[in-house]
Write a protein that holds these residues in place. Structure first.
Motif, PDB file in Angstrom:
ATOM      1  N   ALA A 136      -0.413  65.619  44.892  1.00 11.77           N
ATOM      2  CA  ALA A 136      -0.515  67.064  44.482  1.00 11.77           C
ATOM      3  C   ALA A 136      -1.811  67.713  44.420  1.00 11.77           C
ATOM      4  O   ALA A 136      -2.839  66.763  44.045  1.00 11.77           O
ATOM      5  N   PRO A 137      -2.191  68.919  44.189  1.00  3.76           N
ATOM      6  CA  PRO A 137      -3.585  69.468  44.328  1.00  3.76           C
ATOM      7  C   PRO A 137      -4.044  69.635  42.797  1.00  3.76           C
ATOM      8  O   PRO A 137      -5.273  69.969  42.480  1.00  3.76           O
ATOM      9  N   ASN A 138      -3.163  69.021  41.801  1.00  3.14           N
ATOM     10  CA  ASN A 138      -3.727  69.322  40.171  1.00  3.14           C
ATOM     11  C   ASN A 138      -4.895  68.558  39.963  1.00  3.14           C
ATOM     12  O   ASN A 138      -5.548  69.137  38.915  1.00  3.14           O
ATOM     13  N   LEU A 139      -5.208  67.630  40.281  1.00  2.00           N
ATOM     14  CA  LEU A 139      -6.651  66.894  40.004  1.00  2.00           C
ATOM     15  C   LEU A 139      -7.764  67.284  40.821  1.00  2.00           C
ATOM     16  O   LEU A 139      -8.825  66.873  40.680  1.00  2.00           O
ATOM     17  N   GLY A 140      -7.484  67.951  41.849  1.00  2.00           N
ATOM     18  CA  GLY A 140      -8.475  68.420  42.780  1.00  2.00           C
ATOM     19  C   GLY A 140      -9.212  67.551  43.501  1.00  2.00           C
ATOM     20  O   GLY A 140     -10.419  67.620  43.854  1.00  2.00           O
ATOM     21  N   ARG A 141      -8.462  66.305  43.902  1.00  2.00           N
ATOM     22  CA  ARG A 141      -9.139  65.257  44.465  1.00  2.00           C
ATOM     23  C   ARG A 141      -8.587  64.700  46.046  1.00  2.00           C
ATOM     24  O   ARG A 141      -9.166  63.761  46.601  1.00  2.00           O
ATOM     25  N   GLY A 142      -7.834  65.834  46.460  1.00  2.00           N
ATOM     26  CA  GLY A 142      -7.273  65.550  47.981  1.00  2.00           C
ATOM     27  C   GLY A 142      -8.586  65.475  48.756  1.00  2.00           C
ATOM     28  O   GLY A 142      -8.743  64.308  49.836  1.00  2.00           O
ATOM     29  N   ALA A 143      -9.487  66.164  49.024  1.00  4.09           N
ATOM     30  CA  ALA A 143     -10.605  66.197  49.912  1.00  4.09           C
ATOM     31  C   ALA A 143     -11.558  65.281  49.508  1.00  4.09           C
ATOM     32  O   ALA A 143     -12.174  64.516  50.536  1.00  4.09           O
ATOM     33  N   CYS A 144     -11.785  64.976  48.453  1.00  4.20           N
ATOM     34  CA  CYS A 144     -12.592  63.992  47.893  1.00  4.20           C
ATOM     35  C   CYS A 144     -12.222  62.526  48.431  1.00  4.20           C
ATOM     36  O   CYS A 144     -12.956  61.650  48.877  1.00  4.20           O
ATOM     37  N   GLU A 145     -11.014  62.260  48.204  1.00  2.00           N
ATOM     38  CA  GLU A 145     -10.600  60.923  48.594  1.00  2.00           C
ATOM     39  C   GLU A 145     -10.554  60.774  50.014  1.00  2.00           C
ATOM     40  O   GLU A 145     -10.815  59.689  50.551  1.00  2.00           O
ATOM     41  N   ALA A 146     -10.280  61.867  50.638  1.00  2.00           N
ATOM     42  CA  ALA A 146     -10.322  61.736  52.512  1.00  2.00           C
ATOM     43  C   ALA A 146     -11.653  61.361  52.835  1.00  2.00           C
ATOM     44  O   ALA A 146     -11.862  60.681  53.732  1.00  2.00           O
ATOM     45  N   LEU A 147     -12.711  62.252  52.050  1.00  2.00           N
ATOM     46  CA  LEU A 147     -13.996  61.832  52.332  1.00  2.00           C
ATOM     47  C   LEU A 147     -14.519  60.199  52.258  1.00  2.00           C
ATOM     48  O   LEU A 147     -15.437  59.474  52.847  1.00  2.00           O
ATOM     49  N   VAL A 148     -14.065  59.747  50.979  1.00  2.00           N
ATOM     50  CA  VAL A 148     -14.221  58.225  50.657  1.00  2.00           C
ATOM     51  C   VAL A 148     -13.579  57.624  51.426  1.00  2.00           C
ATOM     52  O   VAL A 148     -13.959  56.421  52.113  1.00  2.00           O
ATOM     53  N   ASP A 149     -12.398  57.526  51.908  1.00  2.00           N
ATOM     54  CA  ASP A 149     -11.689  57.015  52.996  1.00  2.00           C
ATOM     55  C   ASP A 149     -12.598  56.832  54.172  1.00  2.00           C
ATOM     56  O   ASP A 149     -12.818  55.807  54.861  1.00  2.00           O
ATOM     57  N   SER A 150     -13.102  57.919  54.851  1.00  2.00           N
ATOM     58  CA  SER A 150     -14.072  58.087  55.928  1.00  2.00           C
ATOM     59  C   SER A 150     -15.106  56.957  55.825  1.00  2.00           C
ATOM     60  O   SER A 150     -15.651  56.247  56.672  1.00  2.00           O
ATOM     61  N   ALA A 151     -15.991  57.184  54.471  1.00  2.00           N
ATOM     62  CA  ALA A 151     -17.081  56.363  54.420  1.00  2.00           C
ATOM     63  C   ALA A 151     -16.741  54.962  54.419  1.00  2.00           C
ATOM     64  O   ALA A 151     -17.372  54.107  54.816  1.00  2.00           O
ATOM     65  N   VAL A 152     -15.541  54.544  53.631  1.00  2.00           N
ATOM     66  CA  VAL A 152     -15.453  53.049  53.457  1.00  2.00           C
ATOM     67  C   VAL A 152     -14.837  52.613  54.694  1.00  2.00           C
ATOM     68  O   VAL A 152     -15.443  51.415  55.145  1.00  2.00           O
ATOM     69  N   LEU A 153     -14.082  53.428  55.664  1.00  4.53           N
ATOM     70  CA  LEU A 153     -13.622  52.829  57.010  1.00  4.53           C
ATOM     71  C   LEU A 153     -15.001  52.787  57.947  1.00  4.53           C
ATOM     72  O   LEU A 153     -15.314  51.758  58.523  1.00  4.53           O
ATOM     73  N   VAL A 154     -15.806  53.680  57.706  1.00 11.30           N
ATOM     74  CA  VAL A 154     -16.827  53.510  58.708  1.00 11.30           C
ATOM     75  C   VAL A 154     -17.859  52.279  58.513  1.00 11.30           C
ATOM     76  O   VAL A 154     -18.123  51.727  59.234  1.00 11.30           O
ATOM     77  N   GLU A 155     -18.379  52.359  56.964  1.00 12.01           N
ATOM     78  CA  GLU A 155     -19.104  51.044  56.666  1.00 12.01           C
ATOM     79  C   GLU A 155     -18.382  49.720  57.137  1.00 12.01           C
ATOM     80  O   GLU A 155     -19.009  49.095  57.491  1.00 12.01           O
ATOM     81  N   ALA A 156     -16.962  49.713  57.043  1.00 15.53           N
ATOM     82  CA  ALA A 156     -16.161  48.374  57.238  1.00 15.53           C
ATOM     83  C   ALA A 156     -16.358  48.146  58.866  1.00 15.53           C
ATOM     84  O   ALA A 156     -16.620  47.066  59.283  1.00 15.53           O
ATOM     85  N   LEU A 157     -16.144  49.133  59.657  1.00 18.22           N
ATOM     86  CA  LEU A 157     -16.056  49.011  60.965  1.00 18.22           C
ATOM     87  C   LEU A 157     -17.535  48.675  61.621  1.00 18.22           C
ATOM     88  O   LEU A 157     -17.868  47.844  62.324  1.00 18.22           O
ATOM     89  N   ARG A 158     -18.626  49.436  60.876  1.00 15.09           N
ATOM     90  CA  ARG A 158     -19.958  49.067  61.196  1.00 15.09           C
ATOM     91  C   ARG A 158     -20.387  47.604  61.054  1.00 15.09           C
ATOM     92  O   ARG A 158     -21.052  47.055  61.787  1.00 15.09           O
ATOM     93  N   SER A 159     -20.101  46.944  59.710  1.00  9.97           N
ATOM     94  CA  SER A 159     -20.443  45.701  59.251  1.00  9.97           C
ATOM     95  C   SER A 159     -19.586  44.621  59.401  1.00  9.97           C
ATOM     96  O   SER A 159     -19.997  43.397  59.423  1.00  9.97           O
ATOM     97  N   ALA A 160     -18.288  44.727  59.836  1.00  6.70           N
ATOM     98  CA  ALA A 160     -17.436  43.488  59.867  1.00  6.70           C
ATOM     99  C   ALA A 160     -17.619  42.783  61.238  1.00  6.70           C
ATOM    100  O   ALA A 160     -18.079  43.334  62.107  1.00  6.70           O
ATOM    101  N   ARG A 161     -17.057  41.571  61.176  1.00  9.99           N
ATOM    102  CA  ARG A 161     -17.204  40.865  62.399  1.00  9.99           C
ATOM    103  C   ARG A 161     -16.044  41.045  63.456  1.00  9.99           C
ATOM    104  O   ARG A 161     -16.438  41.029  64.509  1.00  9.99           O
ATOM    105  N   SER A 162     -14.960  41.820  62.858  1.00 11.23           N
ATOM    106  CA  SER A 162     -13.795  42.260  63.977  1.00 11.23           C
ATOM    107  C   SER A 162     -13.290  43.740  63.309  1.00 11.23           C
ATOM    108  O   SER A 162     -13.383  43.845  62.133  1.00 11.23           O
TER     109      SER A 162
END
Length: 342
Positions: free
Chosen positions: A266-292
């Motif tokens: 729901a848009p009521n907390l105004g966090r949809g776009a925010c959480e999508a960006l955090v998803d991306s940053a976490v995944l990119v960092e994981a793919l960059r630094s993990a062994r597999s």
């Protein structure tokens, strides 16, 4: 680690992830159903976590240049009486969706994006070590993996912009409906309304959206009236609001779900776009630094799923509370008290 990735969807999560992986030396191919970036859209809240993610992805400076910082934030009653002043809390920057997407797309060359290329199944995709499912709330990849689609919130939203700036954020709560006003940019005001489905059905509202809204909010305070009086043919986005039930995982095989495909809310907390960006940053960092790849995807799911599940639940509760049809004095008193205690 470097590898190959297919990104399905060139929205916020998709472009952010493509940008990050390209910067990390990955080979990336983006597939999107649209012909290009949108030219219109309402303001999105960039909370501190989103700005940190944007800085990590190298887009923070451009977004700050395009963003507005509200001076004040309040929750009001429909007559304009203040329930809570939120100004002492840290508030998000606000940036129009087209500017955010343009900033994210700036480092994703056109040759990496195939436009007007809808995807309905993993079998439609070219070979890659990782599939990024950033294809929105109606994600075919999610439904194929988990058999779960969106669920109704019981409210209908109306959104748009009008001429003239404002400097503060306000959300006004009445019976079965709310009305929000925020800065959009230096020239325009962003507004949104949410109405319970039952209230619309009982009143027989329909037809022209602008007139419907004027009828629904005709007795509300002057700031709401000013916005509605300024509707002069601008496009009004009208949609039934949905969110997603909790998923058992944000990962299925070599596919990672991001943004609305994983945790539409729901848009009521105004966090949809925010959480999508955090998803991306976490995944990119994981793919960059993990062994597999499997280690990276497991880390992404472990970090992001518990937090976003809680946020989806909180946003759903706030959607119900802010558009409640009964016990309004109790609701308003509780919100005021919580505002004073927090």
């Amino acid at each position: 680690m470097r590898g190959t990735a297919v990104v399905v969807g060139a929205g916020i999560a998709g472009l952010a992830t493509a940008r990050g992986l390209l910067g990390a030396g990955w080979q990336v191919h983006v597939l999107d159903r649209a012909a290009g970036l949108p030219r219109s859209g309402t303001a999105l809240g960039m909370w501190p976590e989103a700005m940190r993610a944007l800085d990590f992805l190298g887009a923070g400076g451009q977004v700050r240049a395009d963003a507005i910082e509200p001076r004040r934030a309040r929750i009001l009653r429909s007559d304009g009486t203040q329930l809570v002043d939120l100004s002492a809390r840290q508030m998000p920057m606000l940036v129009p969706r087209p500017q955010l997407l343009a900033a994210l797309a700036a480092n994703v060359p056109d040759e990496h994006i195939s436009r007007q290329h809808p995807v309905s199944a993993v079998s439609d995709l070219p070979d890659a070590e990782v599939v990024i499912a950033a294809d929105g709330i109606h994600s075919p990849l999610r439904e194929a993996a988990f058999g779960l689609g969106p669920r109704p919130l019981g409210t209908v939203a109306f959104r748009g912009t009008v001429a003239g700036p404002v400097s503060e954020v306000s959300e006004s709560w009445g019976r079965s409906q709310l009305f929000g006003i925020t800065p959009h940019d230096s020239q325009r005001t962003n507004w949104f309304a949410s109405i319970r489905v039952q209230a619309l059905a009982a009143a027989g509202d329909g037809g022209n959206a602008a007139q419907l809204l004027r009828n629904r909010y005709r007795t509300w305070h002057p700031a709401v009236a000013r916005v509605l009086d300024s509707l002069t043919g601008e496009a009004i986005d009208q949609r039934t609001l949905l969110d997603l039930p909790p998923l058992p995982s944000y990962v299925h095989g070599r596919t990672a779900l991001l943004g609305d495909a994983a945790h539409a809310m729901a848009p009521n907390l105004g966090r949809g776009a925010c959480e999508a960006l955090v998803d991306s940053a976490v995944l990119v960092e994981a793919l960059r630094s993990a062994r597999s790849v499997s280690e990276a995807l497991e880390r992404y799911d472990r970090v992001r799923r518990p937090r976003t599940t809680r946020i989806v639940r909180a946003a759903r509760l706030l959607n119900r509370t802010s558009t409640a049809s009964r016990l309004l004095p109790v609701r308003n008193a509780a919100v005021t008290l919580l505002g004073r205690l927090s």
